[in-house]
Scaffold this motif. Structure first.
Motif, PDB file in Angstrom:
ATOM      1  N   SER A  18       0.847  -1.361   0.011  1.00  0.00           N
ATOM      2  CA  SER A  18       0.085   0.114  -0.223  1.00  0.00           C
ATOM      3  C   SER A  18       0.793   1.467   0.021  1.00  0.00           C
ATOM      4  CB  SER A  18      -1.019  -0.118   1.221  1.00  0.00           C
ATOM      5  OG  SER A  18      -0.287  -0.188   2.304  1.00  0.00           O
ATOM      6  N   GLU A  19       2.068   1.027   0.485  1.00  0.00           N
ATOM      7  CA  GLU A  19       2.927   2.454   0.633  1.00  0.00           C
ATOM      8  C   GLU A  19       3.203   2.732  -0.623  1.00  0.00           C
ATOM      9  OE1 GLU A  19       6.078   2.305   3.509  1.00  0.00           O
ATOM     10  OE2 GLU A  19       4.763   1.730   4.994  1.00  0.00           O
ATOM     11  N   ARG A  20       3.625   1.871  -1.502  1.00  0.00           N
ATOM     12  CA  ARG A  20       4.054   2.034  -2.896  1.00  0.00           C
ATOM     13  C   ARG A  20       2.912   2.706  -3.799  1.00  0.00           C
ATOM     14  NH1 ARG A  20       8.010   0.435  -6.711  1.00  0.00           N
ATOM     15  NH2 ARG A  20       8.765  -0.885  -4.836  1.00  0.00           N
ATOM     16  N   VAL A  21       1.734   2.023  -3.722  1.00  0.00           N
ATOM     17  CA  VAL A  21       0.590   2.764  -4.355  1.00  0.00           C
ATOM     18  C   VAL A  21       0.479   4.272  -3.791  1.00  0.00           C
ATOM     19  CG1 VAL A  21      -2.068   2.381  -4.797  1.00  0.00           C
ATOM     20  CG2 VAL A  21      -0.409   0.358  -4.641  1.00  0.00           C
ATOM     21  N   GLU A  22       0.319   4.419  -2.605  1.00  0.00           N
ATOM     22  CA  GLU A  22       0.387   5.708  -1.990  1.00  0.00           C
ATOM     23  C   GLU A  22       1.178   6.774  -2.306  1.00  0.00           C
ATOM     24  OE1 GLU A  22      -2.038   6.378   0.811  1.00  0.00           O
ATOM     25  OE2 GLU A  22      -1.460   8.360  -0.162  1.00  0.00           O
ATOM     26  N   ALA A  23       2.435   6.290  -2.637  1.00  0.00           N
ATOM     27  CA  ALA A  23       3.771   7.008  -3.331  1.00  0.00           C
ATOM     28  C   ALA A  23       3.173   7.393  -4.804  1.00  0.00           C
ATOM     29  CB  ALA A  23       4.903   6.338  -3.200  1.00  0.00           C
ATOM     30  N   HIS A  24       2.699   6.647  -5.559  1.00  0.00           N
ATOM     31  CA  HIS A  24       2.422   7.019  -6.810  1.00  0.00           C
ATOM     32  C   HIS A  24       1.162   8.139  -6.893  1.00  0.00           C
ATOM     33  CE1 HIS A  24       4.906   4.591  -9.505  1.00  0.00           C
ATOM     34  NE2 HIS A  24       4.892   3.894  -8.672  1.00  0.00           N
ATOM     35  N   ALA A  25       0.116   7.476  -5.790  1.00  0.00           N
ATOM     36  CA  ALA A  25      -1.025   8.625  -5.705  1.00  0.00           C
ATOM     37  C   ALA A  25      -0.472   9.950  -5.344  1.00  0.00           C
ATOM     38  CB  ALA A  25      -1.849   8.220  -4.772  1.00  0.00           C
ATOM     39  N   SER A  26       0.391  10.008  -4.244  1.00  0.00           N
ATOM     40  CA  SER A  26       1.133  11.472  -3.964  1.00  0.00           C
ATOM     41  C   SER A  26       1.730  12.257  -5.005  1.00  0.00           C
ATOM     42  CB  SER A  26       2.066  11.186  -3.014  1.00  0.00           C
ATOM     43  OG  SER A  26       1.655  10.504  -1.921  1.00  0.00           O
TER      44      SER A  26
END
Ligand code: UTP
Length: 237
Positions: A18-26
């Motif tokens: 989820s952190e990786r997806v969050e980083a892309h979303a950011s």
């Protein structure tokens, strides 16, 4: 500036992190704050390949396999939507008209696959053409377009910059050699050429590389320069 970003499945979700997806979303949200209108296209990655492999063993035909692939890309698209704030259209767009409508309303629009017989590389190129994007960015797991597949050919050299016609020729050559994989597929390359779409191919495994590429054209991947096309005016400011 209107931009379509293609995020490969192996870049967004090599595993369920989820952190990786969050980083892309950011990164997508930061670009939206800078005034960009954004379409994102998400690939299927290893999960799609696993499902397709299992279904092939079970006797599914190629169209059925593609449909499974499309479903996985749309699940990954849902992951990215889950990480984006209120500015995103909560529906995964299933065609270019839906995606275009969302962008015109001022929403970020996220797509996965669209129809059998292609990959999300081609979806991103068609989406970019449909919404008349200023820029198309492929965030892949290799840092640009090489003269051959760098994983199988140690003599492969990277193009800093190339014409769209040259991209078509290079990709066609790579796709001819068994076992090699190209950073974007041939249909996508042809759509980029036809649309005269300014395009960047970069390593998106670190999502922070995407923002300077979009906002200032700063990256260490490959610029694909359309014949007669202009630099995005945004970069001149
Ligand atoms: P991807 O776009 O992720 O394919 O779609 P890929 O290029 O094999 O994956 P990466 O770039 O290495 O991560 C996954 C699969 O979904 C189907 C295809 O079978 C594709 O291989 N697909 C996707 C379609 O049939 N149509 C589409 O429009 C998109």
């Amino acid at each position: 500036m209107r931009v379509v970003i293609s995020i490969g499945g192996s870049v967004l979700a090599p595993d369920l992190d989820s952190e990786r997806v969050e980083a892309h979303a950011s990164v997508v949200e930061a670009l939206a704050r800078e005034g960009c209108e954004i379409g994102a296209v998400v690939g299927g990655g290893g999960v799609a390949r696993d499902y397709i492999g299992a279904a092939r063993d079970l006797g599914a035909n190629e169209v059925q396999l593609d449909q499974i692939g499309i479903d996985v890309t749309r699940i990954n698209a849902r992951l990215l939507i889950a990480a984006l704030g209120s500015q995103v259209d909560p529906k995964v767009a299933h065609d270019y008209e839906e995606a275009g409508d969302a962008i015109r309303r001022g929403d970020i629009s996220v797509m996965g696959g669209v129809m059998p017989g292609q990959t999300t590389d081609a979806v991103a190129a068609a989406f970019a053409e449909y919404v008349d994007a200023d820029l198309l960015v492929y965030a892949t797991s290799v840092n640009g377009v090489f003269s051959a597949d760098p994983k199988s050919d140690p003599d492969a050299t990277k193009f800093e910059e190339m014409a769209a016609g040259e991209l078509v020729d290079v990709i066609a050559d790579i796709e001819m050699s068994a076992g090699s994989s190209a950073p974007v597929d041939l249909l996508a390359a042809k759509l980029i050429e036809r649309a005269k779409m300014r395009t960047i191919v970069l390593d998106g495994t670190d999502p922070s590389r995407i923002e300077p590429a979009v906002l200032r054209g700063e990256h260490s991947g490959t610029d694909i320069i359309p014949e007669g096309g202009d630099e995005p005016t945004y970069w001149a400011q």
